[in-house]
Design an enzyme around this catalytic site. Structure first.
Site, PDB file in Angstrom:
ATOM      1  N   HIS A  45      76.274  34.339 -34.097  1.00  0.00           N
ATOM      2  CA  HIS A  45      76.195  35.656 -34.320  1.00  0.00           C
ATOM      3  C   HIS A  45      77.718  36.403 -34.237  1.00  0.00           C
ATOM      4  O   HIS A  45      78.500  35.549 -33.916  1.00  0.00           O
ATOM      5  CB  HIS A  45      75.413  36.363 -33.179  1.00  0.00           C
ATOM      6  CG  HIS A  45      73.894  36.070 -33.224  1.00  0.00           C
ATOM      7  ND1 HIS A  45      73.024  35.176 -32.977  1.00  0.00           N
ATOM      8  CD2 HIS A  45      72.934  36.862 -33.791  1.00  0.00           C
ATOM      9  CE1 HIS A  45      71.837  35.241 -33.223  1.00  0.00           C
ATOM     10  NE2 HIS A  45      71.722  36.525 -33.839  1.00  0.00           N
ATOM     11  N   LYS A  80      77.712  40.770 -30.074  1.00  0.00           N
ATOM     12  CA  LYS A  80      76.333  40.529 -29.522  1.00  0.00           C
ATOM     13  C   LYS A  80      76.780  40.292 -27.942  1.00  0.00           C
ATOM     14  O   LYS A  80      77.551  39.459 -27.469  1.00  0.00           O
ATOM     15  CB  LYS A  80      75.946  39.693 -30.135  1.00  0.00           C
ATOM     16  CG  LYS A  80      74.473  39.166 -29.739  1.00  0.00           C
ATOM     17  CD  LYS A  80      73.394  38.224 -30.503  1.00  0.00           C
ATOM     18  CE  LYS A  80      72.342  37.992 -30.001  1.00  0.00           C
ATOM     19  NZ  LYS A  80      71.225  39.052 -29.632  1.00  0.00           N
TER      20      LYS A  80
END
Ligand code: NAD
Length: 266
Positions: free
Chosen positions: A150, A154
């Site tokens: 990601h 995040k």
């Protein structure tokens, strides 16, 4: 649309405005109340551009809304869904963090004459399919590890999708009578090198790098063979086909539907 000024809300408003069979009747977001969508959602076209953003879900009353799409925050989403249930308006919500209220929502939307509600923690069709494929593969290939990748903003690791994938793989492995894998690593000079363990069944590794969006690989290994199942979301439009499918199906559904899987028939 509730959460219209948010990242997902803007994406969904733009998408709905571009669909010939759907009409964006109203938009709600206290952060942009009173402003036209043309100012709040860059690139929005047609009549939707002139829709003025409302400050609360209760202002939707009497506006002829068939389906509310909600991408807000857990605390707000519950109030939105309660309003929909009480006012006979179908609801589609992708807001995460309302898992603990499923029983209450099931009762609200399960009542006689209540509208339908679709809740999906992941509206990406590729991600949902990859979880299902992994679940199937898990019963046939003895070892599995997950790598989720990601963007570097995040906050949580591993991702909710990775945890759910691991849970399903572990359940499928147990259902097939497979024993927990024996961990071969006895020395770990860099602690954590083998990732996190989901119930001793599946290792999960999280990568965080700028440039990435949301990606996941599930690797299966067996004697002389391997299988990799990979899903990539390159931007928020990856959630749009799933949301639009739910909006179109909601009027034909009854009660609470959890997960896109039920709508895809998988
Ligand atoms: P965001 O912070 O960009 O947007 C949320 C918006 O909701 C904000 O503009 C806020 O003002 C608005 N809001 C808050 N309370 C409200 C209320 N009572 N009524 C109307 N609007 C209200 O967040 P985001 O990135 O768009 O994500 C929203 C939610 O969707 C999060 O829970 C996120 O985890 C989830 N999400 C789910 C999926 C999926 O596939 N299910 C995909 C992406 C994001």
């Amino acid at each position: 649309m509730t959460g219209a000024a948010g990242r997902m809300g803007q994406t969904v408003c733009r998408a709905v405005a571009g669909e010939a069979d759907l009409t964006l009747v109203a938009a709600v977001d206290p952060a942009a109340a009173g402003r036209p969508l043309s100012e709040v959602v860059p690139g929005i076209s047609g009549a939707a551009a002139g829709v003025a953003v409302l400050s609360g879900v209760e202002e939707l009353e009497g506006r002829g809304v068939d389906v509310v799409v909600d991408f807000t925050r857990a605390a707000s989403a519950l109030a939105v869904l309660e309003w929909c249930a009480a006012h006979g308006v179908h609801a589609v919500s992708g807001t995460t963090g309302i898992g603990e209220e499923l029983e209450r929502l099931g009762a609200l939307f399960g009542a006689e004459g209540a509208p339908a509600c679709v809740l999906a923690p992941n509206f990406s069709i590729a991600a949902v399919l990859s979880m299902r494929f992994a679940e199937i593969a898990a019963a046939f290939l003895p070892r599995a590890e997950i790598i989720e990748l990601h963007h570097d903003q995040k906050r949580d690791a591993p991702s909710g999708t990775a945890i759910e994938t691991a849970r399903r793989i572990a359940a499928a492995r147990r259902g097939a009578g497979l024993l927990p894998p024996v961990e071969p690593t006895t020395e770990e000079p860099l602690p954590g090198a083998r990732g996190a363990s989901f119930e001793g069944e599946v290792r999960v590794h999280a990568v965080r790098l700028p440039g990435l969006v949301a990606h996941q690989e599930v690797l299966f290994g067996g004697p002389g063979q391997s299988l990799t199942i990979r899903a990539d979301s390159y931007d928020r439009t990856s959630f749009v086909p799933g949301v639009l499918a739910a909006v179109r199906r909601a009027p034909m559904l009854r009660g609470l539907t959890v997960g896109l899987e039920a709508l895809l028939g998988i």
